[in-house]
Design a protein around this motif. Structure first.
Motif, PDB file in Angstrom:
ATOM      1  N   TYR A 198      24.046  26.818 -36.559  1.00 51.54           N
ATOM      2  CA  TYR A 198      24.214  25.381 -36.350  1.00 51.54           C
ATOM      3  C   TYR A 198      23.184  24.942 -35.321  1.00 51.54           C
ATOM      4  O   TYR A 198      23.373  25.115 -34.123  1.00 51.54           O
ATOM      5  CB  TYR A 198      25.636  25.078 -35.882  1.00 51.54           C
ATOM      6  N   GLN A 199      22.053  24.405 -35.805  1.00 56.34           N
ATOM      7  CA  GLN A 199      21.007  23.956 -34.896  1.00 56.34           C
ATOM      8  C   GLN A 199      19.920  23.183 -35.646  1.00 56.34           C
ATOM      9  O   GLN A 199      19.913  23.115 -36.874  1.00 56.34           O
ATOM     10  CB  GLN A 199      20.390  25.139 -34.159  1.00 56.34           C
ATOM     11  N   ASP A 200      19.014  22.616 -34.883  1.00 57.63           N
ATOM     12  CA  ASP A 200      17.890  21.854 -35.403  1.00 57.63           C
ATOM     13  C   ASP A 200      16.917  22.806 -36.095  1.00 57.63           C
ATOM     14  O   ASP A 200      16.442  23.761 -35.485  1.00 57.63           O
ATOM     15  CB  ASP A 200      17.202  21.126 -34.245  1.00 57.63           C
ATOM     16  N   ALA A 201      16.615  22.533 -37.352  1.00 55.68           N
ATOM     17  CA  ALA A 201      15.739  23.415 -38.126  1.00 55.68           C
ATOM     18  C   ALA A 201      14.351  23.538 -37.515  1.00 55.68           C
ATOM     19  O   ALA A 201      13.709  24.593 -37.616  1.00 55.68           O
ATOM     20  CB  ALA A 201      15.623  22.905 -39.560  1.00 55.68           C
ATOM     21  N   LEU A 202      13.860  22.484 -36.871  1.00 58.68           N
ATOM     22  CA  LEU A 202      12.508  22.503 -36.334  1.00 58.68           C
ATOM     23  C   LEU A 202      12.411  23.274 -35.023  1.00 58.68           C
ATOM     24  O   LEU A 202      11.312  23.507 -34.517  1.00 58.68           O
ATOM     25  CB  LEU A 202      11.993  21.074 -36.134  1.00 58.68           C
ATOM     26  N   GLU A 203      13.545  23.655 -34.465  1.00 64.28           N
ATOM     27  CA  GLU A 203      13.535  24.414 -33.222  1.00 64.28           C
ATOM     28  C   GLU A 203      13.819  25.894 -33.450  1.00 64.28           C
ATOM     29  O   GLU A 203      13.917  26.665 -32.503  1.00 64.28           O
ATOM     30  CB  GLU A 203      14.575  23.831 -32.252  1.00 64.28           C
ATOM     31  N   PHE A 204      13.918  26.289 -34.711  1.00 64.08           N
ATOM     32  CA  PHE A 204      14.237  27.674 -35.056  1.00 64.08           C
ATOM     33  C   PHE A 204      12.979  28.385 -35.520  1.00 64.08           C
ATOM     34  O   PHE A 204      12.360  27.986 -36.508  1.00 64.08           O
ATOM     35  CB  PHE A 204      15.280  27.704 -36.167  1.00 64.08           C
ATOM     36  N   PRO A 205      12.529  29.432 -34.830  1.00 63.53           N
ATOM     37  CA  PRO A 205      11.335  30.166 -35.268  1.00 63.53           C
ATOM     38  C   PRO A 205      11.608  30.927 -36.559  1.00 63.53           C
ATOM     39  O   PRO A 205      12.613  31.633 -36.676  1.00 63.53           O
ATOM     40  CB  PRO A 205      11.063  31.130 -34.105  1.00 63.53           C
ATOM     41  N   GLU A 244       5.654  21.575 -42.472  1.00 60.75           N
ATOM     42  CA  GLU A 244       4.716  22.006 -41.426  1.00 60.75           C
ATOM     43  C   GLU A 244       5.287  23.213 -40.679  1.00 60.75           C
ATOM     44  O   GLU A 244       4.572  24.181 -40.388  1.00 60.75           O
ATOM     45  CB  GLU A 244       4.454  20.868 -40.445  1.00 60.75           C
ATOM     46  N   HIS A 245       6.578  23.144 -40.370  1.00 57.11           N
ATOM     47  CA  HIS A 245       7.238  24.246 -39.660  1.00 57.11           C
ATOM     48  C   HIS A 245       7.157  25.537 -40.468  1.00 57.11           C
ATOM     49  O   HIS A 245       6.975  26.628 -39.905  1.00 57.11           O
ATOM     50  CB  HIS A 245       8.702  23.868 -39.402  1.00 57.11           C
ATOM     51  N   PHE A 246       7.269  25.415 -41.776  1.00 58.01           N
ATOM     52  CA  PHE A 246       7.128  26.565 -42.671  1.00 58.01           C
ATOM     53  C   PHE A 246       5.724  27.155 -42.585  1.00 58.01           C
ATOM     54  O   PHE A 246       5.541  28.376 -42.566  1.00 58.01           O
ATOM     55  CB  PHE A 246       7.445  26.136 -44.102  1.00 58.01           C
ATOM     56  N   PHE A 247       4.711  26.287 -42.510  1.00 58.62           N
ATOM     57  CA  PHE A 247       3.324  26.757 -42.465  1.00 58.62           C
ATOM     58  C   PHE A 247       2.993  27.502 -41.169  1.00 58.62           C
ATOM     59  O   PHE A 247       1.978  28.191 -41.101  1.00 58.62           O
ATOM     60  CB  PHE A 247       2.355  25.581 -42.634  1.00 58.62           C
ATOM     61  N   LEU A 248       3.819  27.367 -40.160  1.00 62.32           N
ATOM     62  CA  LEU A 248       3.553  28.019 -38.875  1.00 62.32           C
ATOM     63  C   LEU A 248       3.880  29.508 -38.881  1.00 62.32           C
ATOM     64  O   LEU A 248       3.577  30.216 -37.917  1.00 62.32           O
ATOM     65  CB  LEU A 248       4.358  27.330 -37.763  1.00 62.32           C
ATOM     66  N   THR A 249       4.486  30.004 -39.958  1.00 69.08           N
ATOM     67  CA  THR A 249       4.830  31.425 -40.019  1.00 69.08           C
ATOM     68  C   THR A 249       3.561  32.262 -40.123  1.00 69.08           C
ATOM     69  O   THR A 249       2.572  31.846 -40.719  1.00 69.08           O
ATOM     70  CB  THR A 249       5.739  31.721 -41.224  1.00 69.08           C
ATOM     71  N   SER A 250       3.611  33.449 -39.555  1.00 69.29           N
ATOM     72  CA  SER A 250       2.414  34.287 -39.466  1.00 69.29           C
ATOM     73  C   SER A 250       2.103  35.035 -40.755  1.00 69.29           C
ATOM     74  O   SER A 250       0.941  35.233 -41.096  1.00 69.29           O
ATOM     75  CB  SER A 250       2.568  35.282 -38.306  1.00 69.29           C
ATOM     76  N   SER A 251       3.106  35.469 -41.491  1.00 66.27           N
ATOM     77  CA  SER A 251       2.861  36.213 -42.725  1.00 66.27           C
ATOM     78  C   SER A 251       3.000  35.314 -43.938  1.00 66.27           C
ATOM     79  O   SER A 251       3.600  34.237 -43.874  1.00 66.27           O
ATOM     80  CB  SER A 251       3.837  37.392 -42.832  1.00 66.27           C
ATOM     81  N   SER A 252       2.444  35.751 -45.053  1.00 66.56           N
ATOM     82  CA  SER A 252       2.434  34.929 -46.266  1.00 66.56           C
ATOM     83  C   SER A 252       3.836  34.773 -46.834  1.00 66.56           C
ATOM     84  O   SER A 252       4.548  35.755 -47.036  1.00 66.56           O
ATOM     85  CB  SER A 252       1.511  35.554 -47.318  1.00 66.56           C
ATOM     86  N   ARG A 253       4.196  33.551 -47.089  1.00 58.47           N
ATOM     87  CA  ARG A 253       5.512  33.251 -47.653  1.00 58.47           C
ATOM     88  C   ARG A 253       5.394  32.083 -48.630  1.00 58.47           C
ATOM     89  O   ARG A 253       4.421  31.347 -48.638  1.00 58.47           O
ATOM     90  CB  ARG A 253       6.518  32.916 -46.550  1.00 58.47           C
TER      91      ARG A 253
END
Length: 346
Positions: A198-205, A244-253
């Protein structure tokens, strides 16, 4: 046809059983001596309880023997009904999909009770298309981790989980407290594992997941403490920020997102589009049949994005025909599956 009728009968039995028991709790938890006074209800946003709260209480009592705050007389009635309900689901060997479909019907009742719009619930047909897309992209994989960071009541993710060939480890997230509770209780009744936050999606790494899925909520996101490349350029449309938050991940997804058909006409779309070209790619846009939704205005599409470097000049567009034209519908769906199988190999 006979099996389908039997499935529907079982689902109706689950719905009727849980509905009747929840309503026993609903009325049994009301204190008539205080509930109907002006002093008690003045300035309250809602009554003491609503249908979801009673359903949660019943599920917690049924699965974990948590105490209920009802009279002994009401508790006795609930115990009798729950005993019969348990015998029914054991005798019928109720599976996860039957339970999901039953809980979906109870979602609809609960939404009407608290005056929530039904379009917040992802249609089953959409979930089945998501499942086929995921199976195609991850063909040959035994297990994947999937995150839905706009989980809602979970109908999208639970439908995917029940209909994919690949085994899915589910992670959910939602910033709406009630929806987070709904998701957990439904997973418990379905006997499936769900890590829910239960939290803000944009604050979750985002880390350790293979794919993202979401029926993205569409609203203007305002948070003076939040900063990102797009947000600092004035982008406030939540779906743009979530991707945009999705694009911040380091590995390909890969990400599968259900979007409003007005997605590309929102403010700052040009800024968002440039960001996508710089950091990844939009693999495909699948327009869904209007008949899947209550009104043409509510019609949506599936956007498939990747944070891998771009290997194609433009996104592929697939238009699914009306599902009543089954040959053309499944032909187009197969075309999408072939495209996704080939996309993962590139």
């Amino acid at each position: 046809m006979e099996n389908k009728r039997e499935d529907e009968h079982i689902i109706n039995q689950i719905v009727d059983g849980l509905d009747e028991i929840a309503m026993l709790h609903y009325y049994g938890s009301i204190d008539e001596e205080t509930e109907n006074t002006d002093v008690t209800n003045y300035n309250k946003e809602r009554p003491t309880t609503h249908f979801y709260e009673s359903l949660f209480a019943i599920i917690d009592y049924f699965l974990e023997d948590k105490p209920m705050y009802v009279s002994e007389e009401v508790k006795k009635q609930i115990d009798e009904k729950l005993s019969a309900f348990q015998q029914m689901i054991e005798t019928r060997a109720v599976n996860s999909e039957e339970m999901r479909r039953a809980l979906l019907l109870l979602d609809i009742k609960a939404f009407k009770n608290i005056n929530f719009p039904l379009d917040l619930i992802t249609p089953d047909a959409v979930g089945l298309i998501f499942a086929r897309c995921i199976d195609a992209y991850f063909k040959g994989k035994k297990q994947i981790v999937v995150l839905d960071n706009n989980f809602g009541t979970g109908n999208l993710m639970f439908a995917i989980q029940n209909h994919t060939q690949v085994d899915i480890q589910m992670i959910g997230m939602d910033n709406h407290a009630l929806f987070a509770q709904v998701a957990v209780h439904k997973a418990n009744m379905m006997m499936v594992e769900l890590d829910m936050y239960y939290q803000d999606a944009l604050e979750f790494p985002i880390d350790g997941v293979d794919a993202m899925v979401s029926d993205i909520a569409h609203y203007r996101y305002e948070n003076e403490n939040y900063h990102s490349e797009l947000y600092d350029q004035g982008v406030r449309y939540f779906p743009y920020l979530l991707i945009e938050h999705f694009f911040l991940t380091s590995s390909s997804r890969i990400g599968f997102y259900l979007i409003n058909n007005s997605f590309f006409s929102q403010e700052k779309n040009d800024v968002f589009s440039q960001y996508v070209k710089k950091h990844g790619q939009i693999l495909a846009l699948i327009t869904l049949p209007i008949q899947m939704f209550a009104t043409p205005e509510e019609a949506k599409s599936i956007l498939i994005v990747s944070n891998a470097p771009s290997h194609q000049s433009e996104m592929h567009i697939f238009m699914l025909p009306e599902s009543n034209d089954k040959p053309r519908f499944f032909e187009k769906l197969k075309e999408i599956e072939v495209f996704l199988e080939e996309s993962r190999g590139k």
